[in-house]
Design an enzyme around this catalytic site. Structure first.
Site, PDB file in Angstrom:
ATOM      1  N   ASP A  80       1.133  -1.429   0.224  1.00 23.01           N
ATOM      2  CA  ASP A  80      -0.382  -0.068  -0.295  1.00 23.01           C
ATOM      3  C   ASP A  80       1.076   1.273  -0.101  1.00 23.01           C
ATOM      4  O   ASP A  80       1.789   1.488   0.221  1.00 23.01           O
ATOM      5  CB  ASP A  80      -0.876   0.342   1.122  1.00 23.01           C
ATOM      6  CG  ASP A  80      -2.299   1.231   0.828  1.00 23.01           C
ATOM      7  OD1 ASP A  80      -3.293   0.429   2.048  1.00 23.01           O
ATOM      8  OD2 ASP A  80      -2.197   2.148  -0.068  1.00 23.01           O
ATOM      9  N   LYS A  93      -2.203   8.024   6.251  1.00 21.56           N
ATOM     10  CA  LYS A  93      -2.083   7.604   5.439  1.00 21.56           C
ATOM     11  C   LYS A  93      -4.084   8.279   4.952  1.00 21.56           C
ATOM     12  O   LYS A  93      -3.953   8.629   6.269  1.00 21.56           O
ATOM     13  CB  LYS A  93      -2.697   6.006   5.385  1.00 21.56           C
ATOM     14  CG  LYS A  93      -1.600   5.901   4.742  1.00 21.56           C
ATOM     15  CD  LYS A  93      -1.271   4.077   4.789  1.00 21.56           C
ATOM     16  CE  LYS A  93      -2.452   3.520   4.304  1.00 21.56           C
ATOM     17  NZ  LYS A  93      -2.487   3.247   2.256  1.00 21.56           N
ATOM     18  N   GLY A  96      -6.384   9.061   0.550  1.00 24.53           N
ATOM     19  CA  GLY A  96      -7.180   8.847  -1.239  1.00 24.53           C
ATOM     20  C   GLY A  96      -8.378   8.604  -0.215  1.00 24.53           C
ATOM     21  O   GLY A  96      -9.993   8.025  -0.588  1.00 24.53           O
ATOM     22  N   GLU A 102      -8.085   0.823   4.461  1.00 25.92           N
ATOM     23  CA  GLU A 102      -6.474  -0.625   4.135  1.00 25.92           C
ATOM     24  C   GLU A 102      -6.227  -0.318   6.361  1.00 25.92           C
ATOM     25  O   GLU A 102      -5.325  -1.201   6.110  1.00 25.92           O
ATOM     26  CB  GLU A 102      -5.541   1.302   3.861  1.00 25.92           C
ATOM     27  CG  GLU A 102      -6.081   1.425   2.714  1.00 25.92           C
ATOM     28  CD  GLU A 102      -5.800   2.809   2.207  1.00 25.92           C
ATOM     29  OE1 GLU A 102      -5.782   3.720   3.139  1.00 25.92           O
ATOM     30  OE2 GLU A 102      -4.761   2.898   1.067  1.00 25.92           O
TER      31      GLU A 102
HETATM   32  O1  DER Z   1      -5.016   6.970   1.146  1.00 26.37           O
HETATM   33  C1  DER Z   1      -4.159   6.412   1.278  1.00 26.37           C
HETATM   34  O2  DER Z   1      -3.887   5.459   1.708  1.00 26.37           O
HETATM   35  C2  DER Z   1      -3.224   6.148   0.230  1.00 26.37           C
HETATM   36  O3  DER Z   1      -2.542   4.772   0.235  1.00 26.37           O
HETATM   37  C3  DER Z   1      -2.668   7.708  -0.199  1.00 26.37           C
HETATM   38  O4  DER Z   1      -2.274   7.400   1.696  1.00 26.37           O
HETATM   39  C4  DER Z   1      -0.991   7.186  -1.141  1.00 26.37           C
HETATM   40  O5  DER Z   1      -2.067   7.967  -2.059  1.00 26.37           O
HETATM   41  P1  DER Z   1      -0.515   8.483  -3.893  1.00 26.37           P
HETATM   42  O6  DER Z   1      -0.031   6.911  -3.782  1.00 26.37           O
HETATM   43  O7  DER Z   1      -1.737   8.426  -4.713  1.00 26.37           O
HETATM   44  O8  DER Z   1       0.179   8.580  -3.289  1.00 26.37           O
END
Ligand code: DER
Length: 221
Positions: A80, A93, A96, A102
């Site tokens: 992730d 995190k 998104g 997650e």
């Molecule tokens: O929403 C989340 O936790 C995503 O993993 C974020 O933290 C990372 O998103 P990116 O890879 O688009 O920067």
């Protein structure tokens, strides 16, 4: 190759036949899901769960076998992204909006590999506003409580509407400034009624794969 793709494809090398995999969410995890899909089409045998509806859709498009949670007791490996990570692998995190799913998936994984470009690697967390998932009920009171904690919370919007997570909740983006004690802040936030969870991931990541602008990859463990 971009730095997110560089980190993601390196991390996918840790995926072995027979593993159960957690698929992350975001633009970096996108490249990991793409690479896993490519390897599945070449014969890799895995089963996976997704951390968001968006990642579930992408996994289906890539032909990655998704399995219901009642068929698994946990995962071998989750890959992730993160919005920020420090040397102790404390994470922010939720950029998104997928932090709750997650964190559940990460908690039930033997290993969590974080993939990121070098811009995410920081000395101290807190430049990126901390996403906090809150229930819609009495959101004004929960936001006021976050304000009293010094969060300067902003309710996340999307296309001029309140952003709604896959779980039907809202996200308050909280600007605490530099977070000196992530573990303590994580605990204090979880104690607040109305808060479902927050984007601090403490003690969950086991490794980070970071794409560097010189084309190399750094692995932090
Ligand atoms: O929403 C989340 O936790 C995503 O993993 C974020 O933290 C990372 O998103 P990116 O890879 O688009 O920067």
């Amino acid at each position: 190759m971009n730095l997110k793709q560089l980190a993601a494809e390196k991390a996918v090398e840790y995926v072995k036949d027979g593993m159960s995999i957690g698929l992350g969410t975001g633009s970096t995890a996108y490249w990991a899901i793409r690479k896993i899909g490519e390897r599945v089409r070449e014969g890799l045998t895995i089963q996976a769960v997704a951390t968001s509806k968006a990642s579930e859709k992408l996994a289906q498009e890539q032909g990655i076998p998704l399995i219901p949670f009642d068929r698994l007791e946990g995962l071998d490996l989750t890959i992730d992204g993160a919005d920020e990570l420090d040397r102790e692998l404390h994470l922010i995190k939720g950029g998104g909006g997928a932090l709750l799913r997650e964190k559940i998936v990460a908690f039930h994984s033997k290993e969590l590999i974080i993939i990121a470009d070098e811009s995410k690697f920081v000395d101290k967390l807190g430049t990126f506003p901390l996403p906090v998932e809150i229930v819609p009920f009495a959101k004004e009171w929960t936001m006021a409580s976050l304000e009293e904690m010094g969060a300067r919370p902003m309710l996340r919007t999307e296309d001029e509407h309140i952003f709604v997570t896959d779980n039907g909740n809202y996200i308050a983006d909280c600007r605490f400034g530099v977070i000196e004690n992530p573990k303590e802040l994580h605990r204090a936030l979880l104690a607040l009624p109305g808060v479902v969870d927050n984007g601090l991931f403490i003690g969950l990541a086991t490794r980070a794969v970071i794409g560097r602008s010189d084309g190399t990859v750094t692995v932090v463990e």
